[in-house]
Design an enzyme around this catalytic site. Structure first.
Site, short mmCIF file in Angstrom:
data_model
loop_
_atom_site.label_atom_id
_atom_site.label_comp_id
_atom_site.label_asym_id
_atom_site.label_seq_id
_atom_site.Cartn_x
_atom_site.Cartn_y
_atom_site.Cartn_z
N ASP A 116 -4.94 3.73 -1.95
CA ASP A 116 -5.73 4.16 -1.12
C ASP A 116 -6.50 5.76 -1.51
O ASP A 116 -5.68 6.68 -1.26
CB ASP A 116 -5.35 4.13 0.22
N MET A 170 -9.33 8.46 -0.19
CA MET A 170 -9.79 8.86 0.77
C MET A 170 -10.33 10.20 0.53
O MET A 170 -9.64 11.32 0.08
CB MET A 170 -9.01 9.04 2.02
N HIS A 191 -1.17 -1.27 -4.17
CA HIS A 191 -2.47 -0.88 -3.54
C HIS A 191 -2.36 0.65 -3.49
O HIS A 191 -1.44 1.18 -2.91
CB HIS A 191 -2.62 -1.54 -2.36
N MET A 212 -12.17 4.79 -0.61
CA MET A 212 -12.88 5.02 0.73
C MET A 212 -13.45 6.49 0.61
O MET A 212 -12.97 7.20 1.20
CB MET A 212 -11.82 4.95 1.91
N SER A 232 0.68 -1.06 -0.08
CA SER A 232 -0.01 0.02 -0.23
C SER A 232 0.96 1.25 0.02
O SER A 232 1.54 1.53 1.17
CB SER A 232 -1.01 0.01 1.15
N ASP A 267 -6.52 -6.07 4.43
CA ASP A 267 -6.00 -4.74 4.41
C ASP A 267 -6.06 -4.21 5.92
O ASP A 267 -7.19 -3.87 6.42
CB ASP A 267 -6.83 -4.02 3.42
N MET A 311 -11.76 -5.37 5.84
CA MET A 311 -10.92 -4.41 6.33
C MET A 311 -10.49 -5.06 7.64
O MET A 311 -11.49 -5.22 8.38
CB MET A 311 -11.66 -3.09 6.55
N HIS A 326 -8.45 1.14 -3.93
CA HIS A 326 -9.42 0.94 -3.11
C HIS A 326 -10.01 2.49 -2.58
O HIS A 326 -9.35 3.18 -2.08
CB HIS A 326 -8.37 0.42 -1.78
#
Ligand code: DX5
Ligand code: ZN
Length: 217
Positions: free
Chosen positions: A35, A37, A33, A68, A8, A175, A137, A66
């Site tokens: 992320d 957000m 990966h 979020m 990540s 994760d 998660m 991913h």
């Protein structure tokens, strides 16, 4: 199948992001990966399209993105165009989840659904035929470097049974708080993909940590 490793980038050195992406290229990692957000679904903001596009230019690994974010339907095409290969949405952020994951597949990406720690895996029963991956998660999303939630093992085992008895072709990814200490037990519980942020990028030798996560004994 052998399990997959997805380092990540949230834990990478953002002032030297290219260097860390090239390290992942040279490593035994299978995916990378990213992320995303939005400061609404989670109490943190990470990075967006310009960064994903920049990583795509130099990454030799499939991009495991991913989300979020609330209402991800607004941006599915843009994430595809930015370079996502696997696109995972949070179960809790989607009102019409079947429509969302079908659109992700229609755009040519693999579709994943992520579950927060409080969300039970039994809710996935009717979506498993439409997806390629479930992301359990193992911390509350929003930050790297948190402690693994032990209850996750029960969720993983329950989900493994649901996937196997239903004959679904769905990967299980975990994760949050994954390291060389808990990786083997997770794979033994039925996990297919390990995401690791701090345990890789904060280690003295990230290449070797990825190698150890990939070659568990
Ligand atoms: C957390 C993110 C994770 C994060 C994991 O909300 O989804 O991908 O980078 O970081 P570690 O491995 O440090 O727990
Ligand atoms: Zn993540």
């Amino acid at each position: 199948m052998d399990h997959l490793i997805s380092p990540s980038l949230l834990a990478a050195d953002f002032a030297n992001l290219g260097k860390d992406v090239l390290m992942v290229n040279r490593s035994q990692a299978d995916w990378i990966h990213l992320d995303i957000m939005d400061g609404l679904f989670v109490p943190n903001i990470s990075f967006g399209f310009p960064v994903i596009e920049a990583v795509k230019k130099i990454s030799e690994k499939p991009m495991d993105v991913h989300l979020m974010i609330v209402d991800p339907d607004r941006y599915l095409t843009r994430f595809r165009d930015a370079g996502a290969n696997i696109l995972t949405v949070q179960y809790e952020a989607c009102t019409h989840l079947q429509r969302t994951v079908t659109e992700i597949r229609n755009l040519g990406m693999k579709a994943g659904v992520a579950l927060n720690p409080h969300t039970t895996v039994s809710l996935l029963k009717n979506i498993l035929p439409f997806i390629d991956m479930v992301l359990i998660m193992t911390v509350n999303p929003g930050y790297g470097g948190q402690s693994f939630i032990m209850e996750s093992y029960n969720k993983i085992e329950e989900l493994r049974k649901m996937i196997d008895t239903g004959g679904h072709n769905v990967l299980i990814e975990v994760d949050g708080g994954i390291d060389t200490k808990n990786a083997a037990k997770l794979i033994g519980s039925g996990v297919n993909v390990l995401v690791a942020g701090n345990s890789v990028f904060s280690s003295d030798d990230p290449l070797n940590t990825i190698k150890r996560l990939k070659n568990l004994s």
